[in-house]
Each structure stands twice: as structure tokens, then as C-alpha cells.
Design a protein around this motif. Sequence first.
Motif: not given
Length: 248
Positions: A54-55, A77-82, A84-89, A96-99
Motif C-alpha cells: 500500500n503506501r 496500484l499506481a496511486g499508493p505506489a506513488a 510509497y515512493r515519496a515516503v521512502f525517497a 518498490l516493485v509495482e506489481a
Amino acid sequence: MKHLIAKVGKLAGILPVPSWRRALLRQHVAAGVEHAGVLRHLGALRMVVDVGANRGQFALAARHFFPQAKIVSFEPLAGPAAVYRAVFAGDARTTLVEAALGPQSGEAMIHLSARDDSSSLLSITAAQNALFSGTAEVGTTTIRVERLTEHVQVGTIAAPALLKLDVQGFELQALIGCEDLLEEFAWVYAECSFVELYAGQAFADEIIDWLRQRGFALRGVYHMVYDDQGRAVQADFLFGRPDTRIGD
């Protein structure tokens, strides 16, 4: 009132930890503090595979307790994945694998919930929305499904390692997608259900039996949810290898 007290308690757990506080204030992501009681007793994990990220709620908790661990998360899911990437930048030890993970690679239709963390590759039942209000299906979309070996290879999982699954009824299929590497893990931590929240899902006893046949014993049951008649609905289950124990 009970839900309000729980929210206040969670907030009180988040605010003292700087990384959790930043994620909450900047990305509105609440770290999974409810898992702290489990994670702090698993020893010094060196790798966490987070399936159904998720996020990044669970990954935030894992990073706090295992600052040197490699974390590989899967979120389709693209929304939560985006988010997540911001949180762990800037966190070089987190990937993160988007699958989603499953028995076979390819595309699949996911059933979208009004609350995206309740979305599933299985149809959402009326019981799910009745027990967890606001989680009814609102649409579908197509996502990638892959096997764990497409992203993690034999010999690259640093021991001890944890496999965590929170995949809304798809637990057994996701575990099959990890089976080639299952022996590399010391722990499996999975949310499992006692009632059919998602059509055709495997129940907790089936997951317990499947993992027992592959060398994992049930070590603990946490965060049990009951319906208004006192019947068990779902919980988080911790499984360990014979040579592991809580507190190592």
C-alpha cells in the motif's frame, strides 16, 4: 468511541518517532505501529519482503525496527505506489516493485475498493463491506502479477528474513508465488481470515496447513477482529521455522 480511542493511541505511538512523524505530516501515511509488538521481538532482521505494501505503512514500521535491513515491497496500484515512493525517497535500502505476487506472471484484473488498501485480485463480498464499512467495490483495473523470483534471486536474501503478506484474501496465491524462495525466510507474517471477505479466498486454517507442510509453525496470532456477535473475522498470523522463537 472505541475507534476514536484507537486513533488517538496510534497517533500517540507515531509522533515520537521522527520518520513516522514526517510520513504522517508530509504524505499523510500512518506507520503501522500496531505491528511494533511483533517486529521488536523478531531479532535483527536483515531483509523484509513486504507483499501488499500500500503506501508503506508496514515498511515504515519495519525500517524503524530494522534500520540496516533491505526492504523489497510489492504494491500493484499506481496511486499508493506513488505515495510509497515519496515516503521512502532517498532510502537506498528500500525497493518498490509495482506489481502483485501470484502463481503465474502476467496481467490480471484487480477489484478496486473505495478504500484502496482493501482492493483485491478476488471479488469483494458483501460481508467485507458489512464488516468494514466503506470498502465496497467501486471498479476494476488491470495490474501486473509476477513471481518473487523475478525480482529476488536465490542467494540474495540476507538471513534472517521476513516475508509479510497483506493481500486481501489472495494470501495462498501470493505464497505460491513466493514458494521457490520460501526456504530462505525465517518468518512469515500474514493477515488471514476466518470468513469469506473475498470470493473464493483460502481461510486461515488452509494457510496454516500449507505453511506447516513447508516447515513453518504457527508462533502467534495478533490483532484479532471480531464481528458484533463475537465471531472471529480475521487476524495477523506469525509463522516461524523450527529454529526460530519470539525474542531472538
